[in-house]
Design a protein around this motif. Structure first.
Motif, PDB file in Angstrom:
ATOM      1  N   GLU A  95     -17.146  46.680  -5.217  1.00 27.40           N
ATOM      2  CA  GLU A  95     -16.526  45.395  -4.857  1.00 27.40           C
ATOM      3  C   GLU A  95     -16.785  45.355  -5.948  1.00 27.40           C
ATOM      4  O   GLU A  95     -16.088  44.740  -6.999  1.00 27.40           O
ATOM      5  CB  GLU A  95     -17.078  44.596  -3.975  1.00 27.40           C
ATOM      6  CG  GLU A  95     -15.603  45.470  -2.332  1.00 27.40           C
ATOM      7  CD  GLU A  95     -15.783  44.142  -1.404  1.00 27.40           C
ATOM      8  OE1 GLU A  95     -15.485  43.477  -0.673  1.00 27.40           O
ATOM      9  OE2 GLU A  95     -17.585  43.596  -1.046  1.00 27.40           O
ATOM     10  N   ARG A  98     -15.690  47.771  -9.264  1.00 27.28           N
ATOM     11  CA  ARG A  98     -14.715  46.876  -9.193  1.00 27.28           C
ATOM     12  C   ARG A  98     -14.188  45.903  -9.943  1.00 27.28           C
ATOM     13  O   ARG A  98     -13.085  46.323 -10.595  1.00 27.28           O
ATOM     14  CB  ARG A  98     -13.921  46.974  -7.679  1.00 27.28           C
ATOM     15  CG  ARG A  98     -12.369  46.727  -7.838  1.00 27.28           C
ATOM     16  CD  ARG A  98     -12.036  46.126  -6.241  1.00 27.28           C
ATOM     17  NE  ARG A  98     -12.603  44.434  -6.228  1.00 27.28           N
ATOM     18  CZ  ARG A  98     -13.107  44.091  -4.763  1.00 27.28           C
ATOM     19  NH1 ARG A  98     -12.026  44.592  -3.537  1.00 27.28           N
ATOM     20  NH2 ARG A  98     -12.772  42.923  -4.953  1.00 27.28           N
ATOM     21  N   ALA A 172     -15.687  56.039  -9.297  1.00 25.81           N
ATOM     22  CA  ALA A 172     -15.357  55.063 -10.072  1.00 25.81           C
ATOM     23  C   ALA A 172     -14.374  55.364 -11.049  1.00 25.81           C
ATOM     24  O   ALA A 172     -13.483  54.945 -11.732  1.00 25.81           O
ATOM     25  CB  ALA A 172     -16.426  53.858 -10.069  1.00 25.81           C
ATOM     26  N   HIS A 197      -5.987  48.472  -8.135  1.00 23.54           N
ATOM     27  CA  HIS A 197      -6.419  47.607  -7.000  1.00 23.54           C
ATOM     28  C   HIS A 197      -6.124  48.328  -5.556  1.00 23.54           C
ATOM     29  O   HIS A 197      -6.933  48.397  -4.839  1.00 23.54           O
ATOM     30  CB  HIS A 197      -6.684  46.396  -6.437  1.00 23.54           C
ATOM     31  CG  HIS A 197      -6.416  45.064  -7.302  1.00 23.54           C
ATOM     32  ND1 HIS A 197      -8.131  44.751  -7.727  1.00 23.54           N
ATOM     33  CD2 HIS A 197      -7.158  44.805  -9.370  1.00 23.54           C
ATOM     34  CE1 HIS A 197      -8.692  44.406  -8.075  1.00 23.54           C
ATOM     35  NE2 HIS A 197      -7.434  43.939  -9.415  1.00 23.54           N
ATOM     36  N   PHE A 200      -8.581  51.956  -5.571  1.00 23.29           N
ATOM     37  CA  PHE A 200     -10.438  51.191  -5.547  1.00 23.29           C
ATOM     38  C   PHE A 200      -9.917  51.197  -3.511  1.00 23.29           C
ATOM     39  O   PHE A 200     -11.149  50.996  -2.892  1.00 23.29           O
ATOM     40  CB  PHE A 200     -10.705  49.886  -5.822  1.00 23.29           C
ATOM     41  CG  PHE A 200     -11.295  50.141  -7.380  1.00 23.29           C
ATOM     42  CD1 PHE A 200     -12.501  50.318  -7.314  1.00 23.29           C
ATOM     43  CD2 PHE A 200     -11.033  50.752  -8.117  1.00 23.29           C
ATOM     44  CE1 PHE A 200     -13.529  50.785  -7.820  1.00 23.29           C
ATOM     45  CE2 PHE A 200     -11.104  51.102  -9.451  1.00 23.29           C
ATOM     46  CZ  PHE A 200     -12.501  51.536  -9.135  1.00 23.29           C
TER      47      PHE A 200
END
Length: 212
Positions: A95, A98, A172, A197, A200
């Motif tokens: 998170e 992200r 990522a 989003h 992820f």
């Protein structure tokens, strides 16, 4: 792909903002000239003139002509690493990463054309592509170090990147590339950050197979 964010450039004092704007103008001029004429035919003088600065100013920002083609925003990596380290403790490493990447990609839709030209320039020149890959790997390694430091905040604090932070940084990076590629082919269907989003969210869920 090196990230570039006008939002990120908005931070800092006036002098810092001017420096970021000048570097961005030089990098954009280099990419656009290379896309039009070929990187080998573009000179430092031409890049400087297109950006409205002197050759001396060019070398205040880049060590060589090729550097201007390869790295669009050299500060993006440092901003992401700092954002990862400063993210709230309640956030998971995924998170935190992200959110750090999302901040850099906030202007992705506006920057898409330049990113496309940047990719074309690199792929048209093997030695620039090799340098670009090297720059990406170095940025990924630095990000893994930041993730390791975050994970070790309550441990031994060595910050040595082990398997998990290295894998997370690599995954990522792949997620960002996948988001860009998918959005580029489906721009009319969703905003870029919505795609980002969603990607992820799939990672966070463990990449479950889509329902039939």
């Amino acid at each position: 792909m090196q990230l570039m964010s006008e939002k990120g450039a908005a931070g800092g004092g006036l002098r810092e903002r001017k420096k970021r704007a000048t570097r961005a103008a030089l990098a954009e001029a280099a990419v656009r000239l290379a896309a039009e004429h070929g990187a080998d035919k573009v000179t430092v003088e031409a890049i400087s003139a297109a950006a409205g600065v002197s050759v001396r100013t060019f070398f205040n920002y880049f060590d060589s002509r090729d550097d201007a083609f390869v790295v669009i925003d050299a500060d993006a990596g440092a901003r992401m690493r700092r954002a990862v380290l400063d993210a709230p403790a309640a956030l998971s490493p995924l998170e935190a990463l992200r959110d750090a990447m999302a901040a850099e990609l906030a202007e992705a839709e506006q920057q898409h054309e330049l990113w496309r030209l940047h990719a074309e320039v690199l792929h048209a020149s093997p030695h620039l592509l090799a340098r670009g890959v090297g720059a990406h790997m170095a940025a990924e390694a630095d990000l893994a170090v930041a993730l390791a430091e975050r994970l070790c905040a309550t441990g031994d604090g060595t910050g040595t990147p082990g398997l998990y932070p290295r894998l997370l940084a690599a995954v990522a990076g792949a997620a960002v590339r996948t988001s860009v590629d998918h959005w580029s082919a489906h721009q009319q269907e969703a905003a870029f950050l919505d795609v980002f989003h969603e990607v992820f969210s799939l990672l966070a869920a463990g990449l479950p197979a889509p329902s039939a």
